[in-house]
Design a protein around this motif. Sequence first.
Motif, mmCIF file in Angstrom:
data_model
loop_
_atom_site.group_PDB
_atom_site.id
_atom_site.type_symbol
_atom_site.label_atom_id
_atom_site.label_comp_id
_atom_site.label_asym_id
_atom_site.label_seq_id
_atom_site.Cartn_x
_atom_site.Cartn_y
_atom_site.Cartn_z
ATOM 1 N N GLU A 41 59.396 34.827 17.815
ATOM 2 C CA GLU A 41 58.461 34.916 18.934
ATOM 3 C C GLU A 41 57.120 35.456 18.433
ATOM 4 O O GLU A 41 57.041 36.581 17.955
ATOM 5 C CB GLU A 41 59.022 35.806 20.039
ATOM 6 C CG GLU A 41 58.166 35.824 21.294
ATOM 7 C CD GLU A 41 58.805 36.595 22.439
ATOM 8 O OE1 GLU A 41 58.247 36.556 23.558
ATOM 9 O OE2 GLU A 41 59.854 37.243 22.219
ATOM 10 N N ARG A 71 58.393 26.944 23.471
ATOM 11 C CA ARG A 71 58.592 27.818 24.634
ATOM 12 C C ARG A 71 57.466 28.844 24.690
ATOM 13 O O ARG A 71 57.192 29.538 23.717
ATOM 14 C CB ARG A 71 59.933 28.523 24.501
ATOM 15 C CG ARG A 71 60.261 29.539 25.578
ATOM 16 C CD ARG A 71 61.576 30.230 25.218
ATOM 17 N NE ARG A 71 61.982 31.225 26.208
ATOM 18 C CZ ARG A 71 63.030 32.045 26.055
ATOM 19 N NH1 ARG A 71 63.753 31.971 24.938
ATOM 20 N NH2 ARG A 71 63.327 32.917 26.994
ATOM 21 N N ARG A 73 56.078 32.234 26.695
ATOM 22 C CA ARG A 73 56.465 33.324 27.582
ATOM 23 C C ARG A 73 55.237 34.181 27.888
ATOM 24 O O ARG A 73 54.457 34.494 26.976
ATOM 25 C CB ARG A 73 57.560 34.177 26.940
ATOM 26 C CG ARG A 73 58.931 33.543 27.028
ATOM 27 C CD ARG A 73 59.997 34.321 26.284
ATOM 28 N NE ARG A 73 60.056 33.946 24.883
ATOM 29 C CZ ARG A 73 61.050 34.291 24.065
ATOM 30 N NH1 ARG A 73 62.050 35.022 24.512
ATOM 31 N NH2 ARG A 73 61.045 33.914 22.798
ATOM 32 N N TYR A 75 54.145 37.721 29.643
ATOM 33 C CA TYR A 75 54.581 39.026 30.128
ATOM 34 C C TYR A 75 53.408 39.693 30.849
ATOM 35 O O TYR A 75 52.334 39.872 30.270
ATOM 36 C CB TYR A 75 55.014 39.909 28.964
ATOM 37 C CG TYR A 75 56.141 39.347 28.113
ATOM 38 C CD1 TYR A 75 57.454 39.744 28.318
ATOM 39 C CD2 TYR A 75 55.868 38.445 27.084
ATOM 40 C CE1 TYR A 75 58.488 39.261 27.526
ATOM 41 C CE2 TYR A 75 56.893 37.948 26.284
ATOM 42 C CZ TYR A 75 58.195 38.356 26.509
ATOM 43 O OH TYR A 75 59.207 37.867 25.717
ATOM 44 N N THR A 81 61.096 41.276 30.691
ATOM 45 C CA THR A 81 61.514 39.893 30.951
ATOM 46 C C THR A 81 60.324 39.165 31.558
ATOM 47 O O THR A 81 59.829 39.565 32.619
ATOM 48 C CB THR A 81 62.705 39.843 31.923
ATOM 49 O OG1 THR A 81 63.805 40.563 31.357
ATOM 50 C CG2 THR A 81 63.113 38.404 32.186
ATOM 51 N N ASP A 85 58.113 31.716 31.946
ATOM 52 C CA ASP A 85 58.856 31.371 30.736
ATOM 53 C C ASP A 85 59.095 29.865 30.803
ATOM 54 O O ASP A 85 59.908 29.396 31.591
ATOM 55 C CB ASP A 85 60.170 32.157 30.715
ATOM 56 C CG ASP A 85 60.980 31.939 29.454
ATOM 57 O OD1 ASP A 85 60.685 31.001 28.697
ATOM 58 O OD2 ASP A 85 61.929 32.715 29.227
#
Length: 335
Positions: A41, A71, A73, A75, A81, A85
């Motif tokens: 990541e 992917r 993501r 935040y 979490t 996403d």
Amino acid sequence: MLRLIALLVAISTSNAAVPVAPDMKSFSSAIKGGHLAANVEKTLYERATGQPGVVTEQWFTGGGAMDENTRIRIYVDGETTPSLDFQVLLAHGIGFGEKLESANIPWSTHRISHEADGGIYNTYRIPYGKSIRITATRPTDGTFWYIVRGVENYPIVIGDLIFPASTRLKLYKTVDTTLAPQQFIHIANVTGSAGALYQVTLAANSSDYNYLEACMRVAIDGGDVMFLSSGTEDFFLSAYYFNRGLYHSENSGCTYKGSPGLVSAYKFFENDPVLFTKSLDLVWRCGETANGATGCPNDFPPPHEPETEVRALEPNVGLANTIVTAYVWVYEWEY
């Protein structure tokens, strides 16, 4: 208060007009020829000034690095979490892989675009309160290019509506789910907040197009179920099983259609608000018959009570199992 009144007046006279304020501050960042290591990541951008802001644009490029396998993501405000996403292509209304998409580019709207081999961008407004972190992950190594921009202390204006400062963008996902004929699926079930439906992307794969007969339904604030469309392609503002092929418009589009039963399409609600104050339940179905015991109405008022769960199946009318993926983007806030 005076600033809010000025903003209301400006928007009432000019769609989406935002008066400039001295505390607004633009930010921008770019990565040229960056490296994504497999299954690691990587942070693409991070900002934590303690000031609220809105991301206004993101652009993704990279042969074999920014495709259906990548992917992203996001935040917001220290989340562990991420509330956002997503896979890069699906986030831009593209339901299948780069190989199938490549024959259909370039195309562009003011919210999503695919301009080149790569060249994918969006202008989704992504608000945050104090901080934001954006990352990328993919299963293989790759080289990428990336741009992000935004503005601190920027009002959240979607269409001609001003959203509260507490508004956050959320994503509800259904991924590669197999539905039996006439089976219902709740593609977004939001509870405990107010908000606005923003965008729906649907990608489906079946042995034919008969599943498109299904009507989209919604229940708002625990109220009666309402029909949002008279069929699936109708929901995306097309007709007759997308019989004129692909289109990419500001309000909706069909990004892929292939035999025997592949379809991906998107619908924005920026100019067509679907608002709720307590809950939202968005329901799709794998095909159905008109005016049956649990089907779409063929008159007004509807001759039967709309449902979101099967009580008794209608005759099968040639329906087959369908694999469906759905992305539903919703702005949410608390009053």
